[in-house]
Scaffold this motif. Sequence first.
Motif, PDB file in Angstrom:
ATOM      1  N   LYS A  36       6.217  -9.867   3.268  1.00 32.50           N
ATOM      2  CA  LYS A  36       6.402  -9.588   3.929  1.00 32.50           C
ATOM      3  C   LYS A  36       6.061 -10.585   5.680  1.00 32.50           C
ATOM      4  O   LYS A  36       6.142 -10.478   6.451  1.00 32.50           O
ATOM      5  CB  LYS A  36       5.160  -8.501   4.608  1.00 32.50           C
TER       6      LYS A  36
ATOM      7  N   PRO B  96       6.518  -6.559  -3.465  1.00 31.06           N
ATOM      8  CA  PRO B  96       5.762  -7.190  -1.879  1.00 31.06           C
ATOM      9  C   PRO B  96       4.110  -7.049  -1.503  1.00 31.06           C
ATOM     10  O   PRO B  96       3.767  -7.560  -1.486  1.00 31.06           O
ATOM     11  CB  PRO B  96       5.981  -5.351  -1.119  1.00 31.06           C
TER      12      PRO B  96
ATOM     13  N   GLN C 138       1.902  -3.955   2.856  1.00 30.14           N
ATOM     14  CA  GLN C 138       2.944  -2.983   3.087  1.00 30.14           C
ATOM     15  C   GLN C 138       3.568  -3.993   4.773  1.00 30.14           C
ATOM     16  O   GLN C 138       3.286  -4.296   5.289  1.00 30.14           O
ATOM     17  CB  GLN C 138       2.179  -1.913   3.490  1.00 30.14           C
ATOM     18  N   GLU C 139       4.912  -3.520   5.085  1.00 29.62           N
ATOM     19  CA  GLU C 139       5.764  -4.421   5.539  1.00 29.62           C
ATOM     20  C   GLU C 139       5.214  -3.438   6.971  1.00 29.62           C
ATOM     21  O   GLU C 139       5.944  -1.753   6.817  1.00 29.62           O
ATOM     22  CB  GLU C 139       6.579  -4.659   5.936  1.00 29.62           C
ATOM     23  N   ARG C 140       4.649  -3.192   8.442  1.00 31.18           N
ATOM     24  CA  ARG C 140       4.351  -1.704   8.771  1.00 31.18           C
ATOM     25  C   ARG C 140       5.000  -2.906  10.569  1.00 31.18           C
ATOM     26  O   ARG C 140       5.494  -3.777  10.035  1.00 31.18           O
ATOM     27  CB  ARG C 140       2.810  -1.926   9.200  1.00 31.18           C
ATOM     28  N   ARG C 141       5.721  -1.531  10.913  1.00 25.53           N
ATOM     29  CA  ARG C 141       5.783  -1.545  12.020  1.00 25.53           C
ATOM     30  C   ARG C 141       5.567  -0.429  13.175  1.00 25.53           C
ATOM     31  O   ARG C 141       5.262   0.097  12.805  1.00 25.53           O
ATOM     32  CB  ARG C 141       7.856  -1.762  12.285  1.00 25.53           C
TER      33      ARG C 141
ATOM     34  N   LYS D 215      13.325 -14.414   1.708  1.00 30.47           N
ATOM     35  CA  LYS D 215      12.942 -14.211   0.353  1.00 30.47           C
ATOM     36  C   LYS D 215      13.828 -14.196  -0.713  1.00 30.47           C
ATOM     37  O   LYS D 215      13.880 -13.902  -2.316  1.00 30.47           O
ATOM     38  CB  LYS D 215      12.845 -12.437   1.165  1.00 30.47           C
TER      39      LYS D 215
END
Lengths: 253, 270
Positions: free
Chosen positions: A131, A87, B267-270, A138
């Motif tokens: 992301k 990522p 980072q994937e944030r939620r 992906k």
Amino acid sequence: MIVIDRVRKVFPLAGAEFVALGDVSLELADNEFVTIVGPSGCGKTTLMNILAGLETPSGGRALVDGTPVAGPGPERGVIFQQYALFPWLTVRKNVEFGLRTAGVPAARRREIAEHFIHLVGLDQFADALPKMLSGGMKQRVAIARAYAVNPSILLMDEPFGAVDALTRVRLQEQLLDTWSQERRTVVFVTHDVDEAVFLANRVVVMAARPGRIVEVIDVDLPYPRTEDIRLSPAFATLRNRVWGAVYHQETPA
Amino acid sequence: MTMVRQQPATQAGTPQPEPRRRRTVPRGVLNLVSVLLGIGIWWLLPTVGFHDIPAPPEVAGRAWELTVDGTLGGDVLASLLRVFIGFVLGVVAAVPVGFLMGWYGPIRGLVEPWVQFFRTIPPLAIIPLAIVLMGIGETPKIFVIFLASFLACVIATFQGVVNVDKTLINAARVLGAKDRTIFARVVVPASTPFILVGMRVGLGSSWATLVAAELIAAQQGLGYRMQNAQLYYDLPTIFVGLIAIGVLGLLMDRILLFAERHLTSWQERR
Ligand SMILES: Nc1ncnc2c1ncn2[C@@H]1O[C@H](COP(=O)(O)OP(=O)(O)O)[C@@H](O)[C@H]1O
Ligand SMILES: [Mg+2]
């Protein structure tokens, strides 16, 4: 050529033994597209991991071009269901990962990455982080990344399992498109009978307890596979056959 | 390749719309109102019976005096220097130890009991021992700060390594990476978010420990200044010290938070 010769895998389970794979044998010719279908728990992932060299068989052997599999190798590319993109790296850097590991010079890396990013249709996203991509995108990056190290075999474990039905159909078409331009031996695991028939030239049907092959069905439909083929009676007949083999298995109690 | 055109580029990067708030007052405004309200209440306190509490102008005046004569600057510098040295030493020691613990089972087995044991002891409780063993100079103070940041950071780094997604490691392996490459190019970046959180916790803990350490034994520093003021019932100076500690702590935390956001923006944030 891949030879799976009486491969067995036993896991310890609560003091006893659990036979995940019991003497599975199969041969794959070069540039074949073979799909493996079967109920969950029948050992599909275990078989893939053995081919990938991420797990060792408890018995029997897996040979690639005559050499027993011992650990992962660049001639075998793996595509995971969970995408497994790094990522923190951009699409381009992800695709270049294996090339960097192999010590390919930067300029050449970039060139190769560019080629495969283009092949999966993600040119505009080359510098995006994972992301920012949808699940389907992906997975296309993962396919480009696997292709970039130029493997002769692609092992794909339910790669489209986590995307919606519509995207899945497009990804299938796109995968065949990529494969027709860059032929490789593909082993593709799925639990979707339609997907298995649409992609493959051979469908391997597995059953559980112990994990084993119950039937191998030839798919004599021409490539390129079009929508017409998907809607044809011949396709329906094959699909029904595979369906029967998967869902009317005698399961030992 | 029909999919390219179906994914408009604008859709990809745009953040998801936030859930609708009922009121439209921006949060910054609310924060400001809250601070002003707090100061207002503080201002009122002396007039409603709490005669010992100095009013804001008195504290501001003292802050000015202490600034002009250089006392406040010297104290702030002394405190910051201690915290900085101890904190940096702690982080520098903790990150490799945490990595080793996460990567090699035997090292984890050897180190973990001690880390867990010392973690249950508040660093402040080490001060008496540190003073006896190391004297009343800078060493014992820096040592307890080192300990505070080390313990917070070592656990976080270790957790980071242990939590690295196994599929990412497998993905690197099938792409030809060996242990060393996997460590440098997968484990280290994947655990960075954990390490940064550990650093923030460690800095907070260091700051708290430092001020307390200075209360006990120091010749300069914010804690010492307050301790000294206590002897003379000098409440305005105590207030200046408290506010300085709070503001500096907040500032340091914000700087690290900023670094964290910046370094882990993938980072994937939620
Ligand atoms: N590491 C393991 N330890 C114990 N049992 C396992 C392990 N890996 C897989 N199994 C078991 O082996 C069987 C086959 O697993 P898997 O290959 O993942 O099946 P599939 O991919 O077809 O769903 C399952 O019943 C699973 O619980
Ligand atoms: Mg599976």
